[in-house]
Design a protein around this motif. Structure first.
Motif, PDB file in Angstrom:
ATOM      1  N   GLU A  95      -7.157   2.860   6.422  1.00 34.99           N
ATOM      2  CA  GLU A  95      -7.461   3.727   5.284  1.00 34.99           C
ATOM      3  C   GLU A  95      -8.747   4.510   5.527  1.00 34.99           C
ATOM      4  O   GLU A  95      -8.836   5.699   5.205  1.00 34.99           O
ATOM      5  CB  GLU A  95      -7.558   2.899   3.998  1.00 34.99           C
ATOM      6  N   GLN A  96      -9.762   3.856   6.097  1.00 37.29           N
ATOM      7  CA  GLN A  96     -11.020   4.527   6.390  1.00 37.29           C
ATOM      8  C   GLN A  96     -10.832   5.605   7.464  1.00 37.29           C
ATOM      9  O   GLN A  96     -11.404   6.687   7.378  1.00 37.29           O
ATOM     10  CB  GLN A  96     -12.083   3.518   6.842  1.00 37.29           C
ATOM     11  N   GLU A 123      -7.734  -1.825   5.962  1.00 38.23           N
ATOM     12  CA  GLU A 123      -8.944  -1.121   5.514  1.00 38.23           C
ATOM     13  C   GLU A 123      -9.437  -0.156   6.591  1.00 38.23           C
ATOM     14  O   GLU A 123      -9.897   0.950   6.276  1.00 38.23           O
ATOM     15  CB  GLU A 123     -10.056  -2.114   5.163  1.00 38.23           C
ATOM     16  N   VAL A 124      -9.331  -0.583   7.850  1.00 38.40           N
ATOM     17  CA  VAL A 124      -9.710   0.295   8.964  1.00 38.40           C
ATOM     18  C   VAL A 124      -8.801   1.513   8.985  1.00 38.40           C
ATOM     19  O   VAL A 124      -9.263   2.647   9.167  1.00 38.40           O
ATOM     20  CB  VAL A 124      -9.643  -0.470  10.310  1.00 38.40           C
ATOM     21  N   TYR A 167     -11.553   6.013  13.072  1.00 37.32           N
ATOM     22  CA  TYR A 167     -12.459   5.137  12.325  1.00 37.32           C
ATOM     23  C   TYR A 167     -13.898   5.308  12.808  1.00 37.32           C
ATOM     24  O   TYR A 167     -14.844   5.289  12.027  1.00 37.32           O
ATOM     25  CB  TYR A 167     -12.002   3.685  12.477  1.00 37.32           C
ATOM     26  N   LYS A 178     -13.693  -6.209   8.612  1.00 45.23           N
ATOM     27  CA  LYS A 178     -12.746  -5.444   7.801  1.00 45.23           C
ATOM     28  C   LYS A 178     -11.335  -5.783   8.240  1.00 45.23           C
ATOM     29  O   LYS A 178     -11.098  -6.079   9.408  1.00 45.23           O
ATOM     30  CB  LYS A 178     -12.985  -3.940   7.965  1.00 45.23           C
ATOM     31  N   THR A 179     -10.413  -5.731   7.299  1.00 40.93           N
ATOM     32  CA  THR A 179      -9.018  -5.968   7.646  1.00 40.93           C
ATOM     33  C   THR A 179      -8.462  -4.710   8.315  1.00 40.93           C
ATOM     34  O   THR A 179      -8.974  -3.607   8.080  1.00 40.93           O
ATOM     35  CB  THR A 179      -8.183  -6.299   6.383  1.00 40.93           C
ATOM     36  N   SER A 232       0.837  -1.195   0.000  1.00 42.64           N
ATOM     37  CA  SER A 232       0.000   0.000   0.000  1.00 42.64           C
ATOM     38  C   SER A 232       0.876   1.250   0.000  1.00 42.64           C
ATOM     39  O   SER A 232       1.759   1.394   0.851  1.00 42.64           O
ATOM     40  CB  SER A 232      -0.898  -0.018   1.235  1.00 42.64           C
ATOM     41  N   ASP A 244      -9.327   8.568   5.848  1.00 45.66           N
ATOM     42  CA  ASP A 244     -10.351   9.277   5.076  1.00 45.66           C
ATOM     43  C   ASP A 244     -11.253  10.103   5.990  1.00 45.66           C
ATOM     44  O   ASP A 244     -11.676  11.196   5.616  1.00 45.66           O
ATOM     45  CB  ASP A 244     -11.213   8.289   4.276  1.00 45.66           C
TER      46      ASP A 244
END
Length: 158
Positions: free
Chosen positions: A65-66, A62-63, A130, A58-59, A19, A69
């Motif tokens: 990245e969220q 992903e947590v 998150y 969720k992996t 990533s 965001d």
């Protein structure tokens, strides 16, 4: 004036998830050129997030990245000098600055907390972001609130 670097062209994905975002975060987390230490802290924090188990199927990446965001600001105030007076003018934030501000705010939040290992502080802050809470998310909300309060000066944004 900011320095011009080729870091965007040279940036490679991190070894575990491939990533670019994780790699950028690890580079910002790193102190004194100790990348392996920064990687260890980041991956330990992701393991801690996975261990907590309060994330719905969720992996941990992903947590992360969220969470990033959720912390990104979409509007900010900038000082603009017009006719001898300085005004706080609300302006849109471009994508790369959104990302760098979000990373900076999360790192500031974990560095301000004292007394616990960094990977645990990072896991706590990422989980809080998150869930749309925590210090970094509060900073984003304050930035948006300040921009909203200075809407009257938006016509100076040229």
């Amino acid at each position: 004036m900011g320095r011009i670097t080729a870091s965007k062209k040279q940036l490679k994905g991190d070894p575990k998830f491939n990533s670019l975002l994780a790699s950028k975060f690890i580079n910002c987390l790193m102190w004194d050129g100790k990348k392996s230490v920064a990687q260890g802290v980041f991956y330990d924090a992701l393991e801690e997030i996975g261990r907590r188990g309060d994330i719905a199927d969720k992996t941990p990446i992903e947590v992360f990245e969220q969470a990033l965001d959720n912390v990104k600001p979409y509007i900010e105030v900038r000082s603009k000098r017009v006719g001898g007076a300085s005004y706080q003018v609300p302006m849109q934030v471009n994508k790369s600055r959104q990302q760098s501000l979000a990373i900076r705010w999360i790192l500031e939040a974990i560095r301000d907390k004292k007394g616990r290992p960094t990977h645990i502080k990072l896991a706590d802050e990422v989980l809080a972001a998150y869930k749309k809470e925590g210090v970094a998310y509060t900073k984003r909300e304050n930035t948006h609130r300040m921009a909203d309060a200075n809407k009257a000066f938006a016509h100076f944004a040229w």
